[in-house]
Design a protein around this motif. Sequence first.
Motif, short mmCIF file in Angstrom:
data_model
loop_
_atom_site.label_atom_id
_atom_site.label_comp_id
_atom_site.label_asym_id
_atom_site.label_seq_id
_atom_site.Cartn_x
_atom_site.Cartn_y
_atom_site.Cartn_z
N GLU A 4 23.11 44.89 44.89
CA GLU A 4 23.71 43.64 44.35
C GLU A 4 25.33 43.60 45.06
OE1 GLU A 4 25.38 42.79 40.08
OE2 GLU A 4 23.41 43.36 40.03
N ARG A 5 25.53 42.53 45.43
CA ARG A 5 26.99 42.24 46.10
C ARG A 5 28.02 41.98 45.11
NH1 ARG A 5 26.61 42.34 51.86
NH2 ARG A 5 24.11 41.88 52.36
N ALA A 6 29.12 42.69 45.29
CA ALA A 6 30.25 42.28 44.39
C ALA A 6 30.73 40.74 44.48
CB ALA A 6 31.69 43.16 44.80
N PRO A 7 31.23 40.16 43.59
CA PRO A 7 31.83 38.96 43.58
C PRO A 7 32.86 38.71 44.21
CG PRO A 7 32.28 39.86 41.30
CD PRO A 7 31.71 40.87 42.13
N LEU A 8 32.65 37.58 45.07
CA LEU A 8 33.72 37.45 46.12
C LEU A 8 34.98 36.38 45.40
CD1 LEU A 8 31.56 36.22 49.19
CD2 LEU A 8 33.13 38.22 49.02
N THR A 9 36.20 36.50 46.10
CA THR A 9 37.26 35.71 45.84
C THR A 9 36.83 34.35 46.19
OG1 THR A 9 38.49 36.16 47.74
CG2 THR A 9 39.09 37.42 45.58
N ASP A 10 37.59 32.87 45.95
CA ASP A 10 37.37 31.83 46.14
C ASP A 10 37.34 31.51 47.54
OD1 ASP A 10 36.89 31.08 43.31
OD2 ASP A 10 38.93 30.36 43.33
N ASP A 11 37.98 32.39 48.42
CA ASP A 11 38.34 32.14 50.06
C ASP A 11 37.40 33.01 50.50
OD1 ASP A 11 39.48 34.68 49.43
OD2 ASP A 11 41.59 34.17 50.36
N GLY A 12 36.48 33.88 49.84
CA GLY A 12 35.65 34.48 50.57
C GLY A 12 36.03 35.74 51.40
N HIS A 13 37.44 36.15 51.34
CA HIS A 13 38.08 37.19 51.91
C HIS A 13 38.04 38.45 51.28
CE1 HIS A 13 40.89 33.87 54.32
NE2 HIS A 13 39.25 33.93 54.51
N HIS A 14 37.96 38.57 49.80
CA HIS A 14 37.89 39.83 49.51
C HIS A 14 36.71 39.74 48.21
CE1 HIS A 14 41.94 39.11 50.57
NE2 HIS A 14 42.17 40.24 50.81
N VAL A 15 36.21 41.06 47.83
CA VAL A 15 35.38 41.26 46.52
C VAL A 15 36.45 41.63 45.65
CG1 VAL A 15 33.33 41.52 48.29
CG2 VAL A 15 34.90 43.63 47.57
N VAL A 16 36.00 41.65 44.39
CA VAL A 16 36.62 42.21 43.32
C VAL A 16 35.62 43.27 42.60
CG1 VAL A 16 37.70 41.23 40.92
CG2 VAL A 16 37.80 39.95 42.99
N ILE A 17 36.29 44.31 42.36
CA ILE A 17 35.49 45.41 41.74
C ILE A 17 36.56 46.02 40.80
CG2 ILE A 17 34.35 47.58 42.30
CD1 ILE A 17 33.95 46.68 45.06
N ASP A 18 35.82 46.09 39.43
CA ASP A 18 36.76 46.65 38.59
C ASP A 18 38.19 46.14 38.34
OD1 ASP A 18 34.69 48.36 37.74
OD2 ASP A 18 35.33 49.98 38.82
N GLY A 19 38.09 44.80 38.74
CA GLY A 19 39.51 43.94 38.67
C GLY A 19 40.30 44.13 39.69
N ARG A 20 40.08 45.08 40.73
CA ARG A 20 40.66 45.25 42.00
C ARG A 20 40.13 44.45 43.22
NH1 ARG A 20 42.48 51.06 44.18
NH2 ARG A 20 43.69 50.29 45.72
N ARG A 21 41.08 43.77 43.95
CA ARG A 21 40.71 43.12 45.39
C ARG A 21 40.57 43.97 46.34
NH1 ARG A 21 43.61 37.97 47.00
NH2 ARG A 21 44.52 39.38 48.27
#
Length: 98
Positions: A4-21
């Motif tokens: 499973e892929r981690a959710p991306l920020t709206d701009d697609g530049h970062h993933v958010v894992i445990d609340g951390r970018r």
Amino acid sequence: MSGERAPLTDDGHHVVIDGRRWRATDPMVPEERRAELQRVLMAWRRDVRRTRGTAEEKRSRAGVQAAKVALGERGEPWWEQSDAERRARWETDVPMPD
């Protein structure tokens, strides 16, 4: 997160894992090359654990860094690079640990 892929920020530049970018892998990296670089990255991470506290640890950490740069997760942000720069980055040879 197996498969499973981690959710991306709206701009697609970062993933958010445990609340951390964290910087996301460059989406232009071809799937086969991405899988190869991720295998190399995991091998280097295992090598870091194996070499922790020894003179070899620095080389192991450099291997992790090289794999992360090739994936676009470190170094110059992939969204600021030209298509040619991005391709050259992921095509760079990143060897497996010995």
